[in-house]
Scaffold this motif. Structure first.
Motif, PDB file in Angstrom:
ATOM      1  N   LEU A  66      29.725  26.746  69.046  1.00 50.58           N
ATOM      2  CA  LEU A  66      29.361  26.816  67.636  1.00 50.58           C
ATOM      3  C   LEU A  66      29.305  25.419  67.038  1.00 50.58           C
ATOM      4  CD1 LEU A  66      31.585  29.844  66.546  1.00 50.58           C
ATOM      5  CD2 LEU A  66      29.198  29.860  67.323  1.00 50.58           C
ATOM      6  N   THR A  67      28.642  25.300  65.886  1.00 50.45           N
ATOM      7  CA  THR A  67      28.523  24.028  65.185  1.00 50.45           C
ATOM      8  C   THR A  67      29.607  23.939  64.123  1.00 50.45           C
ATOM      9  OG1 THR A  67      26.137  24.089  65.531  1.00 50.45           O
ATOM     10  CG2 THR A  67      26.961  22.563  63.863  1.00 50.45           C
ATOM     11  N   PRO A  68      30.333  22.816  64.045  1.00 50.87           N
ATOM     12  CA  PRO A  68      31.391  22.697  63.028  1.00 50.87           C
ATOM     13  C   PRO A  68      30.827  22.736  61.608  1.00 50.87           C
ATOM     14  CG  PRO A  68      31.664  21.051  64.765  1.00 50.87           C
ATOM     15  CD  PRO A  68      30.312  21.673  64.969  1.00 50.87           C
ATOM     16  N   LEU A  69      31.654  23.227  60.708  1.00 45.66           N
ATOM     17  CA  LEU A  69      31.311  23.288  59.279  1.00 45.66           C
ATOM     18  C   LEU A  69      29.988  24.010  59.040  1.00 45.66           C
ATOM     19  CD1 LEU A  69      32.356  19.673  58.223  1.00 45.66           C
ATOM     20  CD2 LEU A  69      33.667  21.778  57.975  1.00 45.66           C
ATOM     21  N   THR A  70      29.861  25.167  59.669  1.00 44.46           N
ATOM     22  CA  THR A  70      28.633  25.963  59.571  1.00 44.46           C
ATOM     23  C   THR A  70      29.002  27.406  59.285  1.00 44.46           C
ATOM     24  OG1 THR A  70      27.558  24.511  61.180  1.00 44.46           O
ATOM     25  CG2 THR A  70      26.497  26.615  60.734  1.00 44.46           C
ATOM     26  N   THR A  71      28.172  28.087  58.461  1.00 47.94           N
ATOM     27  CA  THR A  71      28.374  29.500  58.149  1.00 47.94           C
ATOM     28  C   THR A  71      27.646  30.350  59.184  1.00 47.94           C
ATOM     29  OG1 THR A  71      28.537  29.017  55.789  1.00 47.94           O
ATOM     30  CG2 THR A  71      28.055  31.294  56.423  1.00 47.94           C
ATOM     31  N   TYR A  72      28.358  31.292  59.791  1.00 49.55           N
ATOM     32  CA  TYR A  72      27.800  32.187  60.807  1.00 49.55           C
ATOM     33  C   TYR A  72      27.955  33.629  60.367  1.00 49.55           C
ATOM     34  CZ  TYR A  72      27.267  28.583  64.436  1.00 49.55           C
ATOM     35  OH  TYR A  72      26.860  27.501  65.161  1.00 49.55           O
ATOM     36  N   ILE A  73      27.054  34.469  60.882  1.00 49.46           N
ATOM     37  CA  ILE A  73      27.198  35.916  60.773  1.00 49.46           C
ATOM     38  C   ILE A  73      27.263  36.485  62.170  1.00 49.46           C
ATOM     39  CG2 ILE A  73      24.699  36.266  60.608  1.00 49.46           C
ATOM     40  CD1 ILE A  73      25.308  38.765  58.911  1.00 49.46           C
ATOM     41  N   VAL A  74      28.180  37.421  62.408  1.00 45.66           N
ATOM     42  CA  VAL A  74      28.335  38.042  63.709  1.00 45.66           C
ATOM     43  C   VAL A  74      28.325  39.557  63.492  1.00 45.66           C
ATOM     44  CG1 VAL A  74      30.865  37.917  63.568  1.00 45.66           C
ATOM     45  CG2 VAL A  74      29.738  38.185  65.808  1.00 45.66           C
ATOM     46  N   CYS A  75      27.612  40.252  64.403  1.00 46.99           N
ATOM     47  CA  CYS A  75      27.500  41.699  64.325  1.00 46.99           C
ATOM     48  C   CYS A  75      27.782  42.298  65.691  1.00 46.99           C
ATOM     49  CB  CYS A  75      26.112  42.144  63.857  1.00 46.99           C
ATOM     50  SG  CYS A  75      25.637  41.472  62.257  1.00 46.99           S
ATOM     51  N   VAL A  76      28.391  43.496  65.707  1.00 48.57           N
ATOM     52  CA  VAL A  76      28.709  44.195  66.946  1.00 48.57           C
ATOM     53  C   VAL A  76      28.130  45.601  66.843  1.00 48.57           C
ATOM     54  CG1 VAL A  76      30.518  44.996  68.491  1.00 48.57           C
ATOM     55  CG2 VAL A  76      30.822  42.863  67.210  1.00 48.57           C
ATOM     56  N   THR A  77      27.275  45.944  67.839  1.00 45.33           N
ATOM     57  CA  THR A  77      26.663  47.262  67.874  1.00 45.33           C
ATOM     58  C   THR A  77      26.811  47.827  69.284  1.00 45.33           C
ATOM     59  OG1 THR A  77      24.484  46.381  68.445  1.00 45.33           O
ATOM     60  CG2 THR A  77      24.995  46.624  66.094  1.00 45.33           C
ATOM     61  N   CYS A  78      26.392  49.070  69.402  1.00 46.49           N
ATOM     62  CA  CYS A  78      26.421  49.738  70.695  1.00 46.49           C
ATOM     63  C   CYS A  78      25.006  49.805  71.263  1.00 46.49           C
ATOM     64  CB  CYS A  78      26.984  51.155  70.521  1.00 46.49           C
ATOM     65  SG  CYS A  78      27.124  52.062  72.084  1.00 46.49           S
ATOM     66  N   GLN A  79      24.836  49.404  72.513  1.00 49.43           N
ATOM     67  CA  GLN A  79      23.568  49.492  73.245  1.00 49.43           C
ATOM     68  C   GLN A  79      22.421  48.761  72.527  1.00 49.43           C
ATOM     69  OE1 GLN A  79      22.721  53.594  74.004  1.00 49.43           O
ATOM     70  NE2 GLN A  79      24.444  53.863  75.421  1.00 49.43           N
ATOM     71  N   SER A  80      22.685  47.538  72.071  1.00 45.92           N
ATOM     72  CA  SER A  80      21.654  46.671  71.478  1.00 45.92           C
ATOM     73  C   SER A  80      20.929  47.340  70.318  1.00 45.92           C
ATOM     74  CB  SER A  80      20.628  46.243  72.550  1.00 45.92           C
ATOM     75  OG  SER A  80      21.262  45.509  73.579  1.00 45.92           O
ATOM     76  N   ALA A  81      21.640  48.102  69.534  1.00 50.24           N
ATOM     77  CA  ALA A  81      21.015  48.740  68.365  1.00 50.24           C
ATOM     78  C   ALA A  81      20.958  47.726  67.226  1.00 50.24           C
ATOM     79  CB  ALA A  81      21.801  49.967  67.943  1.00 50.24           C
ATOM     80  N   ASN A  82      20.055  47.981  66.258  1.00 51.19           N
ATOM     81  CA  ASN A  82      19.998  47.121  65.087  1.00 51.19           C
ATOM     82  C   ASN A  82      21.254  47.315  64.251  1.00 51.19           C
ATOM     83  OD1 ASN A  82      17.430  46.016  65.653  1.00 51.19           O
ATOM     84  ND2 ASN A  82      16.408  47.818  64.750  1.00 51.19           N
ATOM     85  N   PRO A  83      21.913  46.211  63.875  1.00 53.02           N
ATOM     86  CA  PRO A  83      23.197  46.356  63.157  1.00 53.02           C
ATOM     87  C   PRO A  83      22.986  46.770  61.690  1.00 53.02           C
ATOM     88  CG  PRO A  83      22.639  44.050  63.354  1.00 53.02           C
ATOM     89  CD  PRO A  83      21.581  44.785  64.115  1.00 53.02           C
ATOM     90  N   SER A  84      24.012  47.327  61.134  1.00 49.76           N
ATOM     91  CA  SER A  84      24.036  47.656  59.709  1.00 49.76           C
ATOM     92  C   SER A  84      24.974  46.673  59.002  1.00 49.76           C
ATOM     93  CB  SER A  84      24.491  49.096  59.487  1.00 49.76           C
ATOM     94  OG  SER A  84      25.784  49.280  60.038  1.00 49.76           O
ATOM     95  N   ASN A  85      25.055  46.783  57.696  1.00 49.87           N
ATOM     96  CA  ASN A  85      25.860  45.848  56.926  1.00 49.87           C
ATOM     97  C   ASN A  85      27.336  45.938  57.265  1.00 49.87           C
ATOM     98  OD1 ASN A  85      26.654  43.978  55.077  1.00 49.87           O
ATOM     99  ND2 ASN A  85      26.299  45.262  53.269  1.00 49.87           N
ATOM    100  N   ASP A  86      27.855  47.157  57.499  1.00 58.25           N
ATOM    101  CA  ASP A  86      29.277  47.305  57.774  1.00 58.25           C
ATOM    102  C   ASP A  86      29.641  46.910  59.209  1.00 58.25           C
ATOM    103  OD1 ASP A  86      27.895  49.341  58.956  1.00 58.25           O
ATOM    104  OD2 ASP A  86      29.384  50.893  58.514  1.00 58.25           O
ATOM    105  N   GLN A  87      28.662  46.582  60.055  1.00 58.05           N
ATOM    106  CA  GLN A  87      28.930  46.155  61.426  1.00 58.05           C
ATOM    107  C   GLN A  87      28.889  44.623  61.593  1.00 58.05           C
ATOM    108  OE1 GLN A  87      25.809  48.364  63.435  1.00 58.05           O
ATOM    109  NE2 GLN A  87      27.237  49.995  64.027  1.00 58.05           N
ATOM    110  N   CYS A  88      28.839  43.905  60.489  1.00 56.93           N
ATOM    111  CA  CYS A  88      28.718  42.439  60.543  1.00 56.93           C
ATOM    112  C   CYS A  88      29.804  41.788  59.695  1.00 56.93           C
ATOM    113  CB  CYS A  88      27.338  42.005  60.028  1.00 56.93           C
ATOM    114  SG  CYS A  88      25.963  42.709  60.977  1.00 56.93           S
ATOM    115  N   ARG A  89      30.100  40.529  60.043  1.00 57.12           N
ATOM    116  CA  ARG A  89      31.054  39.715  59.296  1.00 57.12           C
ATOM    117  C   ARG A  89      30.510  38.286  59.213  1.00 57.12           C
ATOM    118  NH1 ARG A  89      32.572  43.804  57.982  1.00 57.12           N
ATOM    119  NH2 ARG A  89      34.670  44.724  57.946  1.00 57.12           N
ATOM    120  N   VAL A  90      30.806  37.626  58.107  1.00 62.01           N
ATOM    121  CA  VAL A  90      30.408  36.238  57.886  1.00 62.01           C
ATOM    122  C   VAL A  90      31.660  35.376  57.939  1.00 62.01           C
ATOM    123  CG1 VAL A  90      29.347  34.613  56.276  1.00 62.01           C
ATOM    124  CG2 VAL A  90      28.433  36.937  56.486  1.00 62.01           C
TER     125      VAL A  90
END
Length: 223
Positions: A66-90
């Motif tokens: 990762l790059t220091p001092l950078t804002t990231y979003i990470v999402c976790v889904t099952c079987q490469s599905a498109n994530p929803s808002n409640d499946q991600c964190r910033v």
């Protein structure tokens, strides 16, 4: 889903999620992207820069590089599905770790040192080859010069010996002429001087050469 991000550093972060029953026989997809803007980006798999597949037996994953001092979003889904808002964190990465910075400097210095060493070895090998080639060339030239000088010396010596051999008959004939001139009637005397062994027997001189005839003692002196 209750996704959490822990142990955040300047280059890594640990993502933790609860297990889902629908992924028991499949895998989890961990997707993350830097500089996330929810107003411009949609929650689609194509919008994420990185995607990692994690076995269903696991419920955590360490995101690296990762790059220091950078804002990231990470999402976790099952079987490469498109994530929803409640499946991600910033989350935001921290400054570069002093240890990682020192390691980076050490790696950079090591790389520079290795490169310099290789270049110096190549230059030294080229210089050594050039010096050896020059020394061999000079030595060859010296040997050729010595061979030429020795050949010239042998040629001069042969010329002198030939000249000396050719001069010997001339000297002998000159001596004979001088003897005849000094003793006009002394043909027998010249013969006695030329062949000293003839003095063993008495020689009867002629009336003209009687005064110049050598005695037995004089022949011995000549021998």
């Amino acid at each position: 889903m209750g996704i959490t991000v822990q142990n955040i550093t300047g280059n890594t972060a640990m993502v933790i999620w609860p297990k889902m029953a629908s992924c028991a026989d499949s895998f989890y997809s961990v997707m993350y992207h830097p500089n996330w803007n929810s107003m411009l980006s949609s929650y689609s798999r194509k919008s994420f820069q990185k995607e990692e597949r994690v076995p269903a037996s696991r419920s955590s994953f360490v995101v690296e590089n990762l790059t220091p001092l950078t804002t990231y979003i990470v999402c976790v889904t099952c079987q490469s599905a498109n994530p929803s808002n409640d499946q991600c964190r910033v989350f935001n990465t921290l400054e570069r770790d002093p240890a990682s910075a020192s390691n980076t400097k050490k790696e950079l210095a090591l790389g520079i040192w290795l490169t310099s060493s290789v270049l110096l070895l190549i230059i030294a090998a080229i210089l050594l080859y050039g010096c050896l080639h020059l020394l061999c060339r000079r030595r060859r030239e010296r040997l050729q010069g010595r061979n030429k000088a020795s050949e010239n010396d042998h040629g001069k010596a042969g010329t002198k010996s030939v000249g000396y051999t050719s001069e010997e008959p001339g000297r002998q004939s000159q001596m004979m002429r001088d003897t005849k001139e000094k003793h006009p009637g002394g043909i027998q005397l010249a013969t006695i001087i030329e062949n000293p062994s003839a003095c063993k027997e008495p020689v009867v001189p002629t009336s003209k050469s009687w005064e110049h005839m050598p005695t037995t003692g004089q022949c011995s002196a000549i021998n």
